[in-house]
Design a protein around this motif. Structure first.
Motif, PDB file in Angstrom:
ATOM      1  N   ALA A 192       0.837  -1.204   0.000  1.00  0.00           N
ATOM      2  CA  ALA A 192       0.000   0.000   0.000  1.00  0.00           C
ATOM      3  C   ALA A 192       0.867   1.247   0.000  1.00  0.00           C
ATOM      4  O   ALA A 192       1.993   1.244   0.497  1.00  0.00           O
ATOM      5  N   ALA A 193       0.312   2.316  -0.536  1.00  0.00           N
ATOM      6  CA  ALA A 193       1.023   3.588  -0.536  1.00  0.00           C
ATOM      7  C   ALA A 193       1.025   4.222   0.842  1.00  0.00           C
ATOM      8  O   ALA A 193       1.963   4.933   1.214  1.00  0.00           O
ATOM      9  N   LYS A 194      -0.039   3.979   1.616  1.00  0.00           N
ATOM     10  CA  LYS A 194      -0.103   4.502   2.981  1.00  0.00           C
ATOM     11  C   LYS A 194      -1.012   3.602   3.816  1.00  0.00           C
ATOM     12  O   LYS A 194      -1.869   2.891   3.293  1.00  0.00           O
ATOM     13  N   LEU A 195      -0.791   3.654   5.130  1.00  0.00           N
ATOM     14  CA  LEU A 195      -1.622   2.884   6.048  1.00  0.00           C
ATOM     15  C   LEU A 195      -2.200   3.809   7.114  1.00  0.00           C
ATOM     16  O   LEU A 195      -3.367   4.127   7.091  1.00  0.00           O
ATOM     17  N   GLY A 196      -1.373   4.246   8.056  1.00  0.00           N
ATOM     18  CA  GLY A 196      -1.866   5.151   9.082  1.00  0.00           C
ATOM     19  C   GLY A 196      -2.848   4.479  10.022  1.00  0.00           C
ATOM     20  O   GLY A 196      -2.934   3.254  10.120  1.00  0.00           O
ATOM     21  N   HIS A 197      -3.637   5.298  10.721  1.00  0.00           N
ATOM     22  CA  HIS A 197      -4.537   4.795  11.753  1.00  0.00           C
ATOM     23  C   HIS A 197      -5.780   4.133  11.173  1.00  0.00           C
ATOM     24  O   HIS A 197      -6.410   3.324  11.861  1.00  0.00           O
ATOM     25  N   TYR A 198      -6.124   4.480   9.931  1.00  0.00           N
ATOM     26  CA  TYR A 198      -7.379   3.982   9.363  1.00  0.00           C
ATOM     27  C   TYR A 198      -7.222   3.241   8.037  1.00  0.00           C
ATOM     28  O   TYR A 198      -7.927   2.264   7.786  1.00  0.00           O
ATOM     29  N   ALA A 199      -6.313   3.670   7.167  1.00  0.00           N
ATOM     30  CA  ALA A 199      -6.281   3.158   5.794  1.00  0.00           C
ATOM     31  C   ALA A 199      -5.827   1.706   5.699  1.00  0.00           C
ATOM     32  O   ALA A 199      -6.033   1.064   4.667  1.00  0.00           O
ATOM     33  N   TRP A 200      -5.231   1.159   6.753  1.00  0.00           N
ATOM     34  CA  TRP A 200      -4.812  -0.247   6.740  1.00  0.00           C
ATOM     35  C   TRP A 200      -5.974  -1.183   6.439  1.00  0.00           C
ATOM     36  O   TRP A 200      -5.780  -2.272   5.896  1.00  0.00           O
ATOM     37  N   VAL A 201      -7.176  -0.771   6.797  1.00  0.00           N
ATOM     38  CA  VAL A 201      -8.367  -1.607   6.589  1.00  0.00           C
ATOM     39  C   VAL A 201      -8.497  -2.016   5.123  1.00  0.00           C
ATOM     40  O   VAL A 201      -8.932  -3.130   4.811  1.00  0.00           O
ATOM     41  N   HIS A 202      -8.083  -1.131   4.217  1.00  0.00           N
ATOM     42  CA  HIS A 202      -8.273  -1.379   2.783  1.00  0.00           C
ATOM     43  C   HIS A 202      -7.141  -2.200   2.163  1.00  0.00           C
ATOM     44  O   HIS A 202      -7.197  -2.532   0.981  1.00  0.00           O
ATOM     45  N   ASN A 203      -6.134  -2.517   2.966  1.00  0.00           N
ATOM     46  CA  ASN A 203      -5.008  -3.331   2.484  1.00  0.00           C
ATOM     47  C   ASN A 203      -4.634  -4.321   3.584  1.00  0.00           C
ATOM     48  O   ASN A 203      -3.545  -4.264   4.149  1.00  0.00           O
ATOM     49  N   SER A 204      -5.547  -5.228   3.871  1.00  0.00           N
ATOM     50  CA  SER A 204      -5.418  -6.027   5.089  1.00  0.00           C
ATOM     51  C   SER A 204      -5.240  -7.525   4.845  1.00  0.00           C
ATOM     52  O   SER A 204      -5.343  -8.311   5.791  1.00  0.00           O
ATOM     53  N   ASP A 205      -4.954  -7.948   3.623  1.00  0.00           N
ATOM     54  CA  ASP A 205      -4.848  -9.383   3.341  1.00  0.00           C
ATOM     55  C   ASP A 205      -3.741 -10.047   4.158  1.00  0.00           C
ATOM     56  O   ASP A 205      -3.944 -11.090   4.778  1.00  0.00           O
ATOM     57  N   GLU A 206      -2.545  -9.461   4.139  1.00  0.00           N
ATOM     58  CA  GLU A 206      -1.431 -10.058   4.874  1.00  0.00           C
ATOM     59  C   GLU A 206      -1.664  -9.963   6.374  1.00  0.00           C
ATOM     60  O   GLU A 206      -1.314 -10.887   7.133  1.00  0.00           O
ATOM     61  N   LEU A 207      -2.258  -8.882   6.812  1.00  0.00           N
ATOM     62  CA  LEU A 207      -2.593  -8.727   8.226  1.00  0.00           C
ATOM     63  C   LEU A 207      -3.561  -9.826   8.668  1.00  0.00           C
ATOM     64  O   LEU A 207      -3.407 -10.413   9.751  1.00  0.00           O
ATOM     65  N   ALA A 208      -4.550 -10.126   7.830  1.00  0.00           N
ATOM     66  CA  ALA A 208      -5.508 -11.192   8.149  1.00  0.00           C
ATOM     67  C   ALA A 208      -4.802 -12.539   8.273  1.00  0.00           C
ATOM     68  O   ALA A 208      -5.157 -13.360   9.129  1.00  0.00           O
ATOM     69  N   ARG A 209      -3.781 -12.764   7.439  1.00  0.00           N
ATOM     70  CA  ARG A 209      -3.024 -14.011   7.527  1.00  0.00           C
ATOM     71  C   ARG A 209      -2.292 -14.094   8.864  1.00  0.00           C
ATOM     72  O   ARG A 209      -2.310 -15.132   9.533  1.00  0.00           O
ATOM     73  N   TRP A 210      -1.635 -12.984   9.260  1.00  0.00           N
ATOM     74  CA  TRP A 210      -0.937 -12.958  10.545  1.00  0.00           C
ATOM     75  C   TRP A 210      -1.888 -13.319  11.686  1.00  0.00           C
ATOM     76  O   TRP A 210      -1.581 -14.140  12.537  1.00  0.00           O
ATOM     77  N   ILE A 211      -3.028 -12.647  11.695  1.00  0.00           N
ATOM     78  CA  ILE A 211      -3.979 -12.826  12.793  1.00  0.00           C
ATOM     79  C   ILE A 211      -4.495 -14.257  12.831  1.00  0.00           C
ATOM     80  O   ILE A 211      -4.580 -14.874  13.900  1.00  0.00           O
ATOM     81  N   GLY A 212      -4.848 -14.776  11.668  1.00  0.00           N
ATOM     82  CA  GLY A 212      -5.373 -16.132  11.609  1.00  0.00           C
ATOM     83  C   GLY A 212      -4.382 -17.159  12.105  1.00  0.00           C
ATOM     84  O   GLY A 212      -4.730 -18.059  12.892  1.00  0.00           O
ATOM     85  N   GLU A 213      -3.140 -17.050  11.673  1.00  0.00           N
ATOM     86  CA  GLU A 213      -2.110 -18.002  12.094  1.00  0.00           C
ATOM     87  C   GLU A 213      -1.821 -17.875  13.587  1.00  0.00           C
ATOM     88  O   GLU A 213      -1.640 -18.880  14.294  1.00  0.00           O
ATOM     89  N   TRP A 214      -1.780 -16.634  14.075  1.00  0.00           N
ATOM     90  CA  TRP A 214      -1.544 -16.430  15.500  1.00  0.00           C
ATOM     91  C   TRP A 214      -2.693 -17.009  16.322  1.00  0.00           C
ATOM     92  O   TRP A 214      -2.465 -17.665  17.356  1.00  0.00           O
ATOM     93  N   ALA A 215      -3.921 -16.791  15.884  1.00  0.00           N
ATOM     94  CA  ALA A 215      -5.084 -17.276  16.634  1.00  0.00           C
ATOM     95  C   ALA A 215      -5.110 -18.794  16.708  1.00  0.00           C
ATOM     96  O   ALA A 215      -5.416 -19.366  17.761  1.00  0.00           O
ATOM     97  N   VAL A 216      -4.799 -19.445  15.611  1.00  0.00           N
ATOM     98  CA  VAL A 216      -4.780 -20.908  15.607  1.00  0.00           C
ATOM     99  C   VAL A 216      -3.755 -21.414  16.623  1.00  0.00           C
ATOM    100  O   VAL A 216      -4.011 -22.344  17.400  1.00  0.00           O
TER     101      VAL A 216
END
Length: 319
Positions: free
Chosen positions: A284-308
Motif C-alpha cells: 500500500a502507498a499509505k496505512l496510518g490509523h485507518y487506511a490499513w483496513v483497505h489493504n489487510s490481506d497479509e494482516l488477516a493471515r498474521w492474525i489467523g495463524e496467530w489465533a490458531v
C-alpha cells in the motif's frame, strides 16, 4: 440488564449495500444477522459470516471511536477469505447502534465492556465449539483488553490493531503535551454540551460525555478508573494472562509503538506477540490509523495463524 436475542436474517453485502455483479464469493461477503443485544432503548445488531469449520477461531471485531462497523468490510473479507468466522457490530451509539449520543444519554467505557460481554455470550451460544478472539481497533482494542482482563475465561486471545494508551506520557515530544491538552478540552466541552459533537469538530464522531470523561481520565493519569464501575481494572490487567497480539501500523500517529507498549504493558503476564504492518508488507502507498483496513490481506493471515496457535498454546514473546 443486557439481553441478547438470536436471529438468522441475511443482509445484502452485510449492510444492505448491493454487491457488484461478477465479483467472487469472497468479495460478496454475506453477513447474517446473528442477533441483537438490548437494554431499554439501547440496541446493538450483531452480524456474522460463518466459516466452514465450526471449530475454527471466531474473530469478533470491535471498531474505533466514531468508526462504523461497515467501514471494516474489506478487513472482514480478508479474514473470511481465509476461512475464518467473523463477527461485526457497532459500538454503542455508533453506526446503526441506538441510541445516538446526546444530552441525557449516559454511558461510558464500562457500558462498552458490558456490551462486549453480551456479544461474546451470543457468539458462544452460536459457535459453541469455536475459540473466541477479540480484534480491537483503537478504542475497540482498549475495550477488548479491559473485557478480557475482567473475564479471562471467556476469550482465547486479544489482538490490538493500532490500539494504544491515550496517556500523554506514552507519546514523544510535543505530541505528548498536545494529547494532554486535547483530551482534557474534549472532556470539558463534552460535559458542557452534554455530548461530544465530533462529527462536526472532526474527531471521534458523536460521543457521550461519559465515554469522553473515561477517555480523558486515562489520558492524564495513564490508569483505567471507569465511571460507574467498581472493578479494579489495573489489578485485573496485571493478573491477566490472555494471549495478546499487538500490531502497529506505518504512519500511525494516534497509536505509535510507545503508546501501544504502554497499553499492552499493563497485561505484563500475557504472552505477547508484536508485529509491525508496513506499507511494503501491505503493498500500500499509505496505512496510518485507518487506511490499513483497505489493504489487510497479509494482516488477516498474521492474525489467523496467530489465533490458531494461541488457541492451542499461548504464543511466546516474538518480534
Amino acid at each position: 440488564p443486557l439481553r441478547a436475542t438470536s436471529t438468522t436474517r441475511p443482509t445484502r453485502s452485510g449492510y444492505g449495500v448491493p454487491v457488484e455483479a461478477g465479483r467472487s464469493a469472497v468479495h460478496d461477503l454475506e453477513l447474517v444477522e446473528l442477533g441483537t443485544v438490548e437494554a431499554g432503548d439501547h440496541q446493538l445488531t450483531i452480524r456474522a459470516h460463518r466459516g466452514a469449520d465450526p471449530a475454527s477461531p471466531v474473530m469478533i471485531v470491535l471498531p474505533a471511536m466514531g468508526v462504523p462497523a461497515r467501514y471494516y468490510q474489506p478487513f472482514l473479507r480478508s479474514l473470511a477469505a481465509r476461512g475464518r468466522t467473523v463477527v461485526s457490530f457497532d459500538l454503542r451509539g455508533q453506526g446503526e447502534a441506538l441510541p445516538r449520543a446526546r444530552r441525557g444519554i449516559r454511558f461510558g467505557y464500562q457500558d462498552l465492556i458490558d456490551d462486549t460481554g453480551a456479544v461474546v455470550d451470543l457468539v458462544a451460544r452460536n459457535f459453541p465449539q469455536a475459540p473466541r478472539f477479540l480484534l480491537g481497533h483503537s478504542l475497540g482494542g482498549q475495550v477488548a483488553l479491559l473485557y478480557s482482563a475482567s473475564h479471562p475465561d471467556r476469550v482465547s486471545g486479544v489482538t490490538l490493531l493500532g490500539s494504544g494508551s491515550v496517556w500523554f506520557r506514552s507519546f514523544q515530544g510535543s505530541r505528548a503535551w498536545k494529547n494532554l491538552a486535547g483530551t482534557q478540552v474534549v472532556a470539558a466541552l463534552s460535559a458542557v454540551l452534554g455530548c461530544w459533537p465530533g462529527e462536526r469538530l472532526g474527531f471521534g464522531g458523536r460521543q457521550p460525555a461519559g465515554v469522553m470523561r473515561d477517555w480523558a481520565r486515562q489520558g492524564r493519569s495513564g490508569r483505567y478508573r471507569l465511571g460507574g464501575s467498581d472493578t479494579d481494572y489495573e489489578a485485573a490487567l496485571a493478573a491477566s494472562d490472555v494471549p495478546l497480539l499487538t500490531v502497529t501500523m506505518d504512519g500511525d500517529e494516534l497509536a505509535p509503538e510507545s503508546s501501544v507498549d504502554h497499553l499492552a504493558g499493563k497485561a505484563a503476564r500475557s504472552a505477547r506477540t508484536r508485529r509491525h504492518y508496513s506499507c511494503e508488507i501491505a503493498g500500500a502507498a499509505k496505512l496510518g490509523h485507518y487506511a490499513w483496513v483497505h489493504n489487510s490481506d497479509e494482516l488477516a493471515r498474521w492474525i489467523g495463524e496467530w489465533a490458531v496457535a494461541a488457541a492451542v498454546e499461548p504464543a511466546a514473546e516474538s518480534g
